[in-house]
Design a protein around this motif. Structure first.
Motif, PDB file in Angstrom:
ATOM      1  N   PRO A 145       0.800  -1.232   0.000  1.00 45.82           N
ATOM      2  CA  PRO A 145       0.000   0.000   0.000  1.00 45.82           C
ATOM      3  C   PRO A 145       0.830   1.278   0.000  1.00 45.82           C
ATOM      4  N   ASP A 146       2.011   1.254   0.601  1.00 49.52           N
ATOM      5  CA  ASP A 146       2.815   2.476   0.688  1.00 49.52           C
ATOM      6  C   ASP A 146       3.377   2.916  -0.671  1.00 49.52           C
ATOM      7  N   ARG A 147       3.347   2.029  -1.685  1.00 49.79           N
ATOM      8  CA  ARG A 147       3.845   2.388  -3.010  1.00 49.79           C
ATOM      9  C   ARG A 147       2.722   2.792  -3.955  1.00 49.79           C
ATOM     10  N   ILE A 148       1.480   2.789  -3.477  1.00 48.91           N
ATOM     11  CA  ILE A 148       0.329   3.121  -4.309  1.00 48.91           C
ATOM     12  C   ILE A 148      -0.169   4.519  -3.956  1.00 48.91           C
ATOM     13  N   ILE A 163      -3.466   1.792 -11.681  1.00 47.62           N
ATOM     14  CA  ILE A 163      -2.819   2.020 -10.388  1.00 47.62           C
ATOM     15  C   ILE A 163      -1.656   2.978 -10.611  1.00 47.62           C
ATOM     16  N   GLU A 164      -1.679   4.111  -9.913  1.00 45.05           N
ATOM     17  CA  GLU A 164      -0.552   5.034  -9.953  1.00 45.05           C
ATOM     18  C   GLU A 164       0.397   4.686  -8.816  1.00 45.05           C
ATOM     19  N   LEU A 165       1.635   4.380  -9.179  1.00 43.65           N
ATOM     20  CA  LEU A 165       2.642   4.006  -8.202  1.00 43.65           C
ATOM     21  C   LEU A 165       3.525   5.198  -7.861  1.00 43.65           C
ATOM     22  N   ALA A 166       4.341   5.035  -6.830  1.00 41.44           N
ATOM     23  CA  ALA A 166       5.104   6.151  -6.292  1.00 41.44           C
ATOM     24  C   ALA A 166       6.172   6.670  -7.243  1.00 41.44           C
ATOM     25  N   SER A 167       6.644   5.845  -8.160  1.00 37.68           N
ATOM     26  CA  SER A 167       7.699   6.281  -9.072  1.00 37.68           C
ATOM     27  C   SER A 167       7.694   5.444 -10.335  1.00 37.68           C
ATOM     28  N   GLN A 183      -7.426 -13.990 -16.874  1.00 37.85           N
ATOM     29  CA  GLN A 183      -7.653 -13.735 -15.450  1.00 37.85           C
ATOM     30  C   GLN A 183      -7.624 -12.245 -15.154  1.00 37.85           C
ATOM     31  N   PHE A 184      -6.716 -11.534 -15.831  1.00 45.08           N
ATOM     32  CA  PHE A 184      -6.637 -10.080 -15.707  1.00 45.08           C
ATOM     33  C   PHE A 184      -6.777  -9.486 -17.109  1.00 45.08           C
ATOM     34  N   LEU A 185      -7.335  -8.295 -17.189  1.00 49.03           N
ATOM     35  CA  LEU A 185      -7.486  -7.623 -18.485  1.00 49.03           C
ATOM     36  C   LEU A 185      -7.384  -6.123 -18.280  1.00 49.03           C
ATOM     37  N   GLY A 186      -6.450  -5.506 -19.003  1.00 45.35           N
ATOM     38  CA  GLY A 186      -6.356  -4.051 -18.996  1.00 45.35           C
ATOM     39  C   GLY A 186      -5.869  -3.466 -17.693  1.00 45.35           C
ATOM     40  N   VAL A 187      -4.770  -3.997 -17.156  1.00 45.64           N
ATOM     41  CA  VAL A 187      -4.171  -3.452 -15.934  1.00 45.64           C
ATOM     42  C   VAL A 187      -3.140  -2.401 -16.336  1.00 45.64           C
ATOM     43  N   GLY A 188      -3.377  -1.169 -15.937  1.00 42.58           N
ATOM     44  CA  GLY A 188      -2.481  -0.071 -16.277  1.00 42.58           C
ATOM     45  C   GLY A 188      -1.702   0.406 -15.073  1.00 42.58           C
ATOM     46  N   LEU A 189      -0.405   0.570 -15.245  1.00 44.17           N
ATOM     47  CA  LEU A 189       0.463   1.112 -14.198  1.00 44.17           C
ATOM     48  C   LEU A 189       1.072   2.411 -14.691  1.00 44.17           C
ATOM     49  N   ILE A 190       1.157   3.402 -13.814  1.00 46.76           N
ATOM     50  CA  ILE A 190       1.774   4.678 -14.168  1.00 46.76           C
ATOM     51  C   ILE A 190       2.563   5.197 -12.974  1.00 46.76           C
ATOM     52  N   GLY A 191       3.727   5.787 -13.253  1.00 41.19           N
ATOM     53  CA  GLY A 191       4.544   6.385 -12.208  1.00 41.19           C
ATOM     54  C   GLY A 191       5.399   7.483 -12.791  1.00 41.19           C
ATOM     55  N   ALA A 192       5.681   8.492 -11.982  1.00 36.69           N
ATOM     56  CA  ALA A 192       6.420   9.665 -12.452  1.00 36.69           C
ATOM     57  C   ALA A 192       7.927   9.408 -12.487  1.00 36.69           C
ATOM     58  N   HIS A 193       8.558   9.901 -13.561  1.00 43.72           N
ATOM     59  CA  HIS A 193      10.011   9.946 -13.611  1.00 43.72           C
ATOM     60  C   HIS A 193      10.505  11.133 -12.787  1.00 43.72           C
ATOM     61  N   ALA A 194      11.774  11.104 -12.442  1.00 45.47           N
ATOM     62  CA  ALA A 194      12.369  12.210 -11.697  1.00 45.47           C
ATOM     63  C   ALA A 194      12.340  13.484 -12.531  1.00 45.47           C
ATOM     64  N   ALA A 195      12.247  14.619 -11.866  1.00 49.32           N
ATOM     65  CA  ALA A 195      12.244  15.910 -12.558  1.00 49.32           C
ATOM     66  C   ALA A 195      13.489  16.033 -13.419  1.00 49.32           C
TER      67      ALA A 195
END
Length: 280
Positions: A145-148, A163-167, A183-195
């Motif tokens: 949970p701490d990375r979400i 799911i937006e992750l910490a990085s 079993q899963f369909l259309g799982v999207g992950l996104i996280g920000a790159h460093a400035a």
């Protein structure tokens, strides 16, 4: 068998073979649903499209989009790739610098006025990601949970569990072999790159119905995320998203928001690798 014009192109990249491959049957008239689905399964690409005369008077052409397993109402890289193929084969839009594509979600505009063609992201429904789906994804990927940061279920034709992750590093570390269709369909992950990085965000799409470990570059997922983020006010400026990094691709998605028209534009380049005819 009929001889039909055919191209194979690479979308969302300026480097051939480093984007998301697309097969386009330019002369798609007269094919049955079964024939189109069968050919899409044979190409074994993430998507194959078939161009035909529009049924809507304002449209320039109609497209049908197939994965190896099913038909899709809308998808991003098939939209840009099909438009590029239609123009390359001699198509001319009714309105200068705007192509109107008819597909399963209605009319999608493609803006040709800038350096990079961009489609108008369809309206997106934003809802909470159901707890059971979130828990299943977290368990499969070993997410804590701490990375979400945020989650949502987004729908713009396809339905996405995002799911937006910490990085960006968290996104790149996910094991795609743990998320498999159906079993899963259309799982999207996104996280920000460093400035200061080349790209602002990293995106991955797992659970692809194509059977691939992950989709190389997914315009419709990026469109849904952009609608969500600009709509919530979290995003304000134009952004560049990287996708496909973990499978050796150099996908680049250009995203901008026109607040006066409430339009999100999703842009990407197309490279042509194969041109000719097929018998189908």
């Amino acid at each position: 068998m009929v001889s039909r014009r055919f191209v194979q192109c690479d979308v969302f990249t300026s480097v051939p073979t480093k984007g998301n491959g697309l097969a386009v049957v330019i002369d798609g008239e007269g094919l049955s649903d079964e024939a189109m689905q069968g050919f899409a399964a044979w190409t074994n690409l993430a998507e194959t499209t078939f161009l035909m005369s529009p049924t809507a008077t304002e449209a320039d052409y109609k497209v049908r989009i197939f994965t190896p397993a099913r038909e899709m109402l809308f998808a991003g890289h098939p939209t840009l790739g099909s438009c590029a193929a239609w123009l390359r084969s001699g198509g001319r839009p009714k309105i200068q610098s705007v192509v109107k594509q008819e597909c399963g979600v209605g009319i999608v505009d493609i803006d040709l006025s800038g350096r990079i063609p961009a489609f108008a992201a369809p309206k997106t429904t934003v809802a909470p990601l159901p707890d059971d789906k979130l828990k299943a994804i977290m368990s499969a990927l070993g997410l804590t949970p701490d990375r979400i940061l945020r989650t949502a279920q987004l729908s713009n034709g396809p339905v996405w569990q995002v799911i937006e992750l910490a990085s960006a590093a968290d996104v790149l570390a996910a094991d795609s072999t743990k998320i498999r269709y159906p079993q899963f369909l259309g799982v999207g992950l996104i996280g920000a790159h460093a400035a200061g990085s080349e790209c602002d965000y990293e995106v991955r799409m797992l659970g692809a119905s194509s059977g691939m470990s992950e989709d190389p570059i997914t315009g419709s997922l990026n469109a849904a995320i952009a609608r969500w983020k600009y709509g919530s006010g979290e995003w304000q400026r134009p952004l560049t998203v990287a996708q496909g990094t973990c499978i050796g691709r150099s996908g680049r998605v250009s995203i901008r928001y026109d607040s006066t028209a409430d339009t999100v534009w999703i842009g990407g380049q197309t490279c042509f690798l194969i041109e000719g005819t097929l018998s189908l």
